[in-house]
Scaffold this active site. Structure first.
Site, PDB file in Angstrom:
ATOM      1  N   ASP A  69       0.853  -1.183   0.000  1.00 10.83           N
ATOM      2  CA  ASP A  69       0.000   0.000   0.000  1.00 10.83           C
ATOM      3  C   ASP A  69       0.896   1.242   0.000  1.00 10.83           C
ATOM      4  O   ASP A  69       1.667   1.465   0.932  1.00 10.83           O
ATOM      5  CB  ASP A  69      -0.892  -0.022   1.251  1.00 10.83           C
ATOM      6  CG  ASP A  69      -1.734   1.227   1.369  1.00 10.83           C
ATOM      7  OD1 ASP A  69      -2.235   1.676   0.333  1.00 10.83           O
ATOM      8  OD2 ASP A  69      -1.876   1.752   2.484  1.00 10.83           O
ATOM      9  N   THR A 102       8.733  13.691 -14.214  1.00 18.70           N
ATOM     10  CA  THR A 102       9.892  14.532 -13.883  1.00 18.70           C
ATOM     11  C   THR A 102      10.861  14.608 -15.058  1.00 18.70           C
ATOM     12  O   THR A 102      11.448  15.660 -15.311  1.00 18.70           O
ATOM     13  CB  THR A 102      10.631  13.989 -12.646  1.00 18.70           C
ATOM     14  OG1 THR A 102      10.869  12.610 -12.831  1.00 18.70           O
ATOM     15  CG2 THR A 102       9.839  14.194 -11.395  1.00 18.70           C
ATOM     16  N   THR A 103      10.993  13.508 -15.799  1.00 18.11           N
ATOM     17  CA  THR A 103      11.889  13.502 -16.962  1.00 18.11           C
ATOM     18  C   THR A 103      11.420  14.547 -17.975  1.00 18.11           C
ATOM     19  O   THR A 103      12.223  15.305 -18.523  1.00 18.11           O
ATOM     20  CB  THR A 103      11.884  12.108 -17.634  1.00 18.11           C
ATOM     21  OG1 THR A 103      11.860  11.134 -16.605  1.00 18.11           O
ATOM     22  CG2 THR A 103      13.083  11.905 -18.508  1.00 18.11           C
ATOM     23  N   ASP A 393      -8.733   0.549   2.251  1.00 23.54           N
ATOM     24  CA  ASP A 393      -8.624   0.989   0.852  1.00 23.54           C
ATOM     25  C   ASP A 393      -9.917   0.712   0.091  1.00 23.54           C
ATOM     26  O   ASP A 393     -10.375   1.538  -0.706  1.00 23.54           O
ATOM     27  CB  ASP A 393      -7.460   0.270   0.158  1.00 23.54           C
ATOM     28  CG  ASP A 393      -6.118   0.899   0.519  1.00 23.54           C
ATOM     29  OD1 ASP A 393      -6.122   1.844   1.324  1.00 23.54           O
ATOM     30  OD2 ASP A 393      -5.077   0.444   0.003  1.00 23.54           O
TER      31      ASP A 393
END
Length: 525
Positions: A69, A102-103, A393
């Site tokens: 998780d 992010t790249t 969940d």
């Protein structure tokens, strides 16, 4: 943390003058933040999907936690970098996407695009993505129990306890449905009480009628363990002799004085027990006390003679839930003990399930609000903790459907669909914004890529085939992780709430925007 990359050279060409000429330090700070964000994302990335890997975490106290998780992994992670810590705080349960893209952002910065332009373009792209996702979603009715079960089962399919999804899914759905009304727009999960007990297996987890207490009935003095036509009182005072605020020593040399002290003590406790009985109370829930004992042997003996069932060590944060569930008011002083502050129930009894004892209160007459209790069981502490997290969940998934009543396909289908549409839309734009939209579309492909990687499939061939199928108009084609092929994901019952995907996209975009706007870092002593 990885070493900071050198500042990339400014883009060459005729448009050089219009490019954003960035100083060296802001570039370094941004790249450092990106590296930290990517490290956090990579830590949880391998846990995505039904074939995702589990993590073994050792806490500072030496406890071992085994989970896949994302929220739990990040909660236990010891993060030093401020950007990574911000990501951990922000990402909550949607961590898998927070560090992605992010790249793409680094590429855009290296093209000389101003960080604010990138952040604003990403924000507009996210709005467009939410539009596309809403278009492809299908509305769901809360009376359609089958759809809710499929969404809850999808959530549980990637957990350690996935083989028990047929037991946990109906419990999650029924728990939430007991709390909702046709006009509900949200469900407070604090109204669903998960009582954990080691014993039996996950098969024995059940949704109980009434209220459950994980504390046991006090039977050391031989008091009752079952009361019918119960009048329940929650007290926040102690049934033990009073103590001074400071540690004092009293030396008594005279036997007559000693007898007098003991007699006063007995009388003090007897008067309290009589006042409790006089109010009509026959079930007593006593709040946990730190400064002095909640009960002593003398008070328990009196309660036993008065046929009052007593449960002690009720935690302070349980008081509100119990007050709402039982329709009674917490009593802080014995003089306020009156019948109008008591709750009523048909039966209060201590029951045993697979060797684990719990107190069940059933047939509650006038509850102040709707609440639900679930008894979670497991063979050991590790399994029990993971079972509780998985059930939480599943409850969150059903709650998402109450908030926003739409379902979309899973298996990477919505991400590829939206990525294609956003790429096409970016071609109609001009200038820097077109670059940013194209980069955002490319970043969305990380979800199907990760799903394929975690399942041991070839990510390039799977994502290429998935893109081709979507180009042919198969909007619900997704990665079938179990069979290792591309198939109609709706036929496999892999569904997720629309809110999960939209909030993940919005959260990821906000996070990237926050990181991009930081151009310096000042540690303070």
């Amino acid at each position: 943390m990885a070493a900071v990359a050198p500042a990339p050279a400014a883009a060459s060409g005729g448009g050089n003058r219009r490019n954003f000429q960035n100083a060296e330090k802001p570039i370094e700070v941004r790249l450092s933040n990106m590296t930290a964000a990517k490290a956090v994302a990579d830590a949880v990335r391998t846990s995505l999907g039904p074939r995702g890997m589990d993590k073994m975490i050792q806490t500072a106290q030496g406890e071992v936690v085994i989970t896949n998780d994302g929220a739990t992994i990040l909660k236990h992670m010891s993060v030093m970098h401020p950007a990574a810590r911000m990501l951990v705080d922000l990402s909550a349960a949607q961590d898998i996407e927070a560090g992605d893209g992010t790249t793409s952002v680094v590429k855009l910065l290296s093209k000389g695009i101003h960080p604010t332009v990138i952040a604003e373009s990403f924000s507009r792209a996210a709005t467009k993505v939410v539009e596309y996702l809403t278009e492809m979603s299908t509305p769901v009715d809360l009376n359609d129990r089958e759809s809710l079960l499929r969404a809850a089962s999808t959530s549980l399919s990637s957990k350690i306890v996935s083989q028990y999804s047929s037991i946990l899914s109906p419990i999650a759905v029924d728990s939430v449905l007991r709390l909702v009304t046709p006009s509900s727009t949200n469900v407070d999960l604090r109204d669903i009480r998960l009582v954990k007990k080691v014993g039996g297996t996950i098969d024995d987890t059940e949704l109980m009628d009434g209220v459950l207490l994980h504390q046991n009935v006090i039977t050391s003095a031989g008091g009752p363990t079952r009361i019918e036509k119960a009048k329940i009182g929650i007290i926040q005072f102690q049934l033990s002799p009073p103590k001074p605020d400071m540690d004092n020593q009293i030396v008594v040399n005279d036997y007559r004085q000693m007898d007098k002290i003991l007699k006063e003590e007995r009388l003090y406790i007897l008067n309290m027990c009589k006042a409790i009985k006089k109010s009509g109370c026959n079930v007593l829930l006593i709040q946990k006390s730190i400064l002095r004992d909640a009960t002593n042997e003398l008070s328990l003996a009196y309660l036993q003679k008065l046929k009052i069932l007593a449960v002690r060590d009720v935690e302070r944060d349980e008081i509100e839930f119990l007050s709402r569930s039982l329709g009674c008011k917490p009593i802080s002083d014995v003089e306020q003990m009156t019948a109008d502050k008591l709750g009523e129930a048909d039966v209060v009894e201590e029951i045993s399930r697979n060797g684990a004892k719990v107190v069940r209160i059933s047939g509650i007459k006038n509850p102040s609000g709707k609440t639900v209790s679930v008894l979670c069981t497991g063979a050991n502490g590790l399994v029990l903790e993971e079972s509780e997290r998985s059930l939480h969940d599943a409850l969150c998934v059903v709650r998402c459907l109450v908030k926003k009543r739409f379902l979309i396909a899973g298996g990477g289908a919505p991400e590829i669909h939206v990525s294609r549409l956003l790429s096409q839309y970016s071609q109609s734009l001009k200038g820097m914004e077109a670059y940013c939209f194209a980069a955002f579309a490319e970043a969305l492909e990380v979800i199907p890529t990760t799903l394929a990687e975690n399942a041991g499939l070839n990510p390039i061939s799977m994502v290429t085939e998935l893109r081709n199928r979507h180009a042919l108009g198969e909007r619900t084609a997704g990665i079938n992780v179990r069979k290792g092929v591309i198939s109609n994901i709706l036929e496999e019952n892999v569904l997720q709430p629309l809110l999960v995907s939209t909030s993940a996209i919005e959260l990821a975009t906000e996070t990237v925007g926050l990181l991009l706007r930081i151009d310096d870092y000042h540690p303070c002593r």
